[in-house]
Design a protein around this motif. Sequence first.
Motif, PDB file in Angstrom:
ATOM      1  N   ASN A   1       0.679  -1.006  -0.099  1.00  0.00           N
ATOM      2  CA  ASN A   1       0.043   0.037  -0.069  1.00  0.00           C
ATOM      3  C   ASN A   1       1.051   1.345  -0.029  1.00  0.00           C
ATOM      4  O   ASN A   1       0.336   2.189  -0.270  1.00  0.00           O
TER       5      ASN A   1
ATOM      6  N   VAL B   1       0.742   1.604  -3.715  1.00  0.00           N
ATOM      7  CA  VAL B   1      -0.535   1.915  -4.301  1.00  0.00           C
ATOM      8  C   VAL B   1      -0.904   3.356  -3.849  1.00  0.00           C
ATOM      9  O   VAL B   1      -1.468   4.223  -4.667  1.00  0.00           O
TER      10      VAL B   1
ATOM     11  N   LYS C   1      -2.556  -1.701  -8.547  1.00  0.00           N
ATOM     12  CA  LYS C   1      -3.237  -2.464  -7.933  1.00  0.00           C
ATOM     13  C   LYS C   1      -2.442  -3.150  -6.783  1.00  0.00           C
ATOM     14  O   LYS C   1      -1.366  -3.643  -7.158  1.00  0.00           O
ATOM     15  N   ALA C   2      -2.806  -3.292  -5.677  1.00  0.00           N
ATOM     16  CA  ALA C   2      -2.017  -4.040  -4.596  1.00  0.00           C
ATOM     17  C   ALA C   2      -1.687  -5.473  -4.972  1.00  0.00           C
ATOM     18  O   ALA C   2      -0.615  -5.864  -4.773  1.00  0.00           O
ATOM     19  N   GLU C   3      -2.449  -6.331  -5.605  1.00  0.00           N
ATOM     20  CA  GLU C   3      -2.255  -7.645  -5.998  1.00  0.00           C
ATOM     21  C   GLU C   3      -1.137  -7.789  -7.194  1.00  0.00           C
ATOM     22  O   GLU C   3      -0.357  -8.814  -7.082  1.00  0.00           O
ATOM     23  N   ARG C   4      -0.935  -6.748  -7.961  1.00  0.00           N
ATOM     24  CA  ARG C   4       0.414  -6.528  -8.788  1.00  0.00           C
ATOM     25  C   ARG C   4       1.730  -6.330  -7.950  1.00  0.00           C
ATOM     26  O   ARG C   4       2.790  -6.653  -8.617  1.00  0.00           O
TER      27      ARG C   4
ATOM     28  N   THR D   1      -1.808   6.255  -6.640  1.00  0.00           N
ATOM     29  CA  THR D   1      -2.957   6.901  -6.432  1.00  0.00           C
ATOM     30  C   THR D   1      -2.721   8.417  -6.699  1.00  0.00           C
ATOM     31  O   THR D   1      -3.572   9.338  -7.397  1.00  0.00           O
TER      32      THR D   1
ATOM     33  N   ARG E   1      -2.288   4.186 -12.102  1.00  0.00           N
ATOM     34  CA  ARG E   1      -2.381   3.520 -10.738  1.00  0.00           C
ATOM     35  C   ARG E   1      -1.725   2.090 -10.612  1.00  0.00           C
ATOM     36  O   ARG E   1      -1.881   1.289 -11.671  1.00  0.00           O
TER      37      ARG E   1
END
Length: 384
Positions: A165, A168, A187-190, A172, A185
């Motif tokens: 994060n 992230v 994504k956390a999963e990446r 953002t 932007r």
Amino acid sequence: MNDVSIIGLGQTEVKEMWSTSIRHLAWYAIEAALDDAHVSKVDALFVGNMATGKLSNQMHLGALVADFAGMRGIEAVTVEAADASGGAALRQAVLAVKSGLVETALVVGVEKMTDQVGSPVTAVLASTLDADYEAIHGLTVAGMGALLMRRYMHEYGLAVEDFANFSVNAHTNGADNPLAMYRNRLKAERFGNAPPVATPVSLFDAAPSGDGSAAVIITRHERAQDMVPQPVRIAGSALATDTLALHDRKNMLHLRAAEISAQKAMKAAGVSHDDIDLFELHDSFTVMATLSLEAAGFAAPGEGWQLARDMEIGRNGRIPISTFGGLKARGNPGGATGMYQIVEVARQLRGQAGDNQIPNAKIGMAQNLGGSGATAVTHILSNR
């Protein structure tokens, strides 16, 4: 001693500027700051830069920039403190104005990090570490970040994904900053699947190097109030140092210089952690963001990452960080980075941050780190 305020702001985009010379790049931010302050001359110029001598074969930037900016004859010097050069240049300017010997000072952080690529840049960055005991054995800045991150993960039982994060949040905010190097932007999963840079540091952990310049004009606060409608007061300013080499520190996960400079700056400003509305920290790596939050007193040791996990670092969180993208998304122009932080905090306090605005921001902190944290410069800005 005199109170000091910012009366003019200027900055460029952070990107690859192969066709722009160092003098032109510095002038773009200086011209914007002069226009913003409605002044045509200053008494002294302080240039923050760390790498132009090696990457662009140009030293003596104080005289070069003063000459090109039409300021021949003024006092002008270059200040070098690795990545903390920009913050250190402002610190010297603040001291000059506080002393009464300089009435109006111009500070510009400028850097061209992309004139060369690959190993020459890696070598220049490694020179901010200990040449005799670290760099000579092949340690790079990314390797230093990897050592710190691996040790932190070991000490507190964390995984790489626990730092997601930080990036992230930076991306953002960077997406809403038209001057940012990367406006995508994330994504956390990446985050956990990004290509490695120096395991466990990945591409999404590390801030990208770029070219850029940022400038401010400062003067005595009582004078500033008559010159511009929104002077931003530099309420606290402090610089501290630690051992250059990581192995000489009692605790490599404790940024002692960051702690000292934060405490001194906050004491000088007469503020507590609860008073600070935003914190522009030196997120060269996600682990450095974690350690900075802890050293500055916003989290206990081992708990800085939790502020990211709970998104307390977002624009509506308890302590917003990287509000224009930070080093990770806005980009990291080396010795100019500290001045970008100052301009960004000042814009927040003026209410001129656009989509990145922190509501009702009154007091902001900026902390610029050099090397592995061997130099730390902290400034507290206020619109009160």
